[in-house]
Design an enzyme around this catalytic site. Sequence first.
Site, PDB file in Angstrom:
ATOM      1  N   PHE A 147     -37.152   3.215  23.521  1.00 28.98           N
ATOM      2  CA  PHE A 147     -35.755   2.954  23.178  1.00 28.98           C
ATOM      3  C   PHE A 147     -35.624   3.025  21.646  1.00 28.98           C
ATOM      4  O   PHE A 147     -36.364   2.350  20.928  1.00 28.98           O
ATOM      5  CB  PHE A 147     -35.337   1.576  23.692  1.00 28.98           C
ATOM      6  N   ASP A 224     -41.935  -4.619  25.734  1.00 25.73           N
ATOM      7  CA  ASP A 224     -40.481  -4.741  25.834  1.00 25.73           C
ATOM      8  C   ASP A 224     -40.151  -4.829  27.326  1.00 25.73           C
ATOM      9  O   ASP A 224     -40.367  -3.871  28.082  1.00 25.73           O
ATOM     10  CB  ASP A 224     -39.810  -3.520  25.188  1.00 25.73           C
ATOM     11  N   TYR A 249     -28.912  -9.122  29.297  1.00 22.70           N
ATOM     12  CA  TYR A 249     -27.621  -8.670  29.848  1.00 22.70           C
ATOM     13  C   TYR A 249     -27.765  -7.635  30.960  1.00 22.70           C
ATOM     14  O   TYR A 249     -26.785  -7.145  31.488  1.00 22.70           O
ATOM     15  CB  TYR A 249     -26.683  -8.136  28.748  1.00 22.70           C
ATOM     16  N   LYS A 250     -29.019  -7.281  31.303  1.00 27.07           N
ATOM     17  CA  LYS A 250     -29.205  -6.285  32.363  1.00 27.07           C
ATOM     18  C   LYS A 250     -29.409  -7.023  33.698  1.00 27.07           C
ATOM     19  O   LYS A 250     -28.451  -7.503  34.283  1.00 27.07           O
ATOM     20  CB  LYS A 250     -30.393  -5.391  32.000  1.00 27.07           C
ATOM     21  N   ARG A 399     -28.261   7.846  35.096  1.00 24.70           N
ATOM     22  CA  ARG A 399     -29.086   6.732  35.604  1.00 24.70           C
ATOM     23  C   ARG A 399     -28.269   5.959  36.637  1.00 24.70           C
ATOM     24  O   ARG A 399     -27.129   5.573  36.379  1.00 24.70           O
ATOM     25  CB  ARG A 399     -29.467   5.767  34.480  1.00 24.70           C
TER      26      ARG A 399
HETATM   27  C1  LIG Z   1     -35.650  -1.022  26.314  1.00 23.64           C
HETATM   28  C2  LIG Z   1     -34.630  -1.590  25.374  1.00 23.64           C
HETATM   29  N1  LIG Z   1     -35.049  -2.180  24.243  1.00 23.64           N
HETATM   30  C3  LIG Z   1     -34.162  -2.692  23.365  1.00 23.64           C
HETATM   31  C4  LIG Z   1     -32.816  -2.622  23.589  1.00 23.64           C
HETATM   32  C5  LIG Z   1     -31.861  -3.134  22.550  1.00 23.64           C
HETATM   33  O1  LIG Z   1     -31.505  -4.419  22.785  1.00 23.64           O
HETATM   34  P1  LIG Z   1     -30.588  -5.237  21.727  1.00 23.64           P
HETATM   35  O2  LIG Z   1     -29.277  -4.543  21.668  1.00 23.64           O
HETATM   36  O3  LIG Z   1     -30.548  -6.611  22.318  1.00 23.64           O
HETATM   37  O4  LIG Z   1     -31.291  -5.216  20.410  1.00 23.64           O
HETATM   38  C6  LIG Z   1     -32.344  -2.036  24.768  1.00 23.64           C
HETATM   39  C7  LIG Z   1     -30.891  -1.965  25.039  1.00 23.64           C
HETATM   40  O5  LIG Z   1     -30.423  -1.501  26.025  1.00 23.64           O
HETATM   41  C8  LIG Z   1     -33.284  -1.495  25.666  1.00 23.64           C
HETATM   42  O6  LIG Z   1     -32.877  -0.882  26.785  1.00 23.64           O
END
Ligand SMILES: Cc1ncc(COP(=O)(O)O)c(C=O)c1O
Length: 439
Positions: A147, A224, A249-250, A399
Amino acid sequence: MEYRQRFAGPRGRDGALGYPVRVADWLRMTPEELDALDPLVAARADFMVDESVVYMDGNSLGRLPKATVRRTGAEVEEMWGRRLVRGWNEGWYELPVEVGDQIGELIGATPGETLCCDSTTVNLYKIVSALGALAKGGPIVAEGRAFPSDLYALQSCASACGRQIQYIEPGPHGWTQTGAVVDAIQDGAAIVVLSHVDFRTGRLLPMNELTAAAHSAGCLIIWDLSHSVGAVPSRVSEWGVDAAVGCTYKYLNGGPGSPAFLYVNARHLEKVQCPLFGWLGSRDPFAFEPTYEPASGVRKFLVGTPPIISMTAVEEGVRLVARYGLSAIREKSERLGDLFIHLARRELVPRGMSLRSPEQSADRGSHVSLAHPDAYRICRALIEEESVIPDFRTPDMIRYGLSPLYTSYCEVQRAVEATARVIDSRVFEKFERDFAAVT
Ligand SMILES: Cc1ncc(COP(=O)(O)O)c(C=O)c1O
């Protein structure tokens, strides 16, 4: 009344309830029959659901639990409205650690190792920087297709601590291969940062195996868990994971922008420090000392004042997952994915879509990705014309998120049928190719 009692939820349980049919027979049944057998069928009523919409984006933003409506309403009216600043001594102050521990239960952490705070990106920066002081010399190893916000956090961290980043490029299927991670570890990685479930393809990496490989080479490992927490069980403490971060939030259904979490293994906690000193991570914030002294334990990773209302929403979301149990959730997630892939192979592959997720449920998180050259416009048409809501990831992927607490087998079928209709009718051609700000 005590804050904890006032907002206490029912106690959780875990353990798969078990389906009375074997997987082999499963795919021969109709989605209606599958829903009738679903041990989690009652959980859908715990969420706000508009039955005219097929929501397939719980991997991005989970649905709103009804308990959250009540809880946040009460929190605003009773606590903020009447208790005012007294709320800090009536439960709010402890909330980041208490909600952290509740999330910790879902990832297999020991109490005291998990904290609810900040965003995933910020938390990743904090823990990579903190663990960097314990790591041997050598590069930070990251997935080239991780990500991007994780990569940005690592890039800023690497430049601050004078380390190189080495990227693992994906294999032919578009995801990171276990063997490539092991090679990078054996080549001298100091810290390796991996996504438990890949945000594009849904590929699930073997956390236990890779953590052991890292440790046998003297390398620290950070996971992560954004796309696995609440959907795929893990046992971070037992497996010795050094640290982890993740979104709420997921699959935890904490709401838009809800605070994230971090976990640091107890064996490191007293040796590391948070790179950003803040008053709420200090030993005694209300002593107002001019020089920072860290709080003990995971609380030292707090920085500023936490978003209390949002954190109470996280607590409700976490309670729902705990109440139904991760074993049952994981079992349904795998079966939803198997059904989706089975139907997609029959209906969508002949229409030009291709599977971008692992075929085997053991290698998959809780979303399935399909590619098509016109994926963006197909996704737009699904949302606008069919009230089916998946999401699009550039350049060519849709997705479909399968969130076991509320996604039904019938919805899986409706989503596949709607995608087939959009392709057959070419209705997607009326949409612009230009991407919206959020896809
Ligand atoms: C795998 C992953 N890491 C990090 C994040 C970013 O999270 P945040 O906006 O809380 O920093 C996301 C956001 O969707 C994500 O899917």
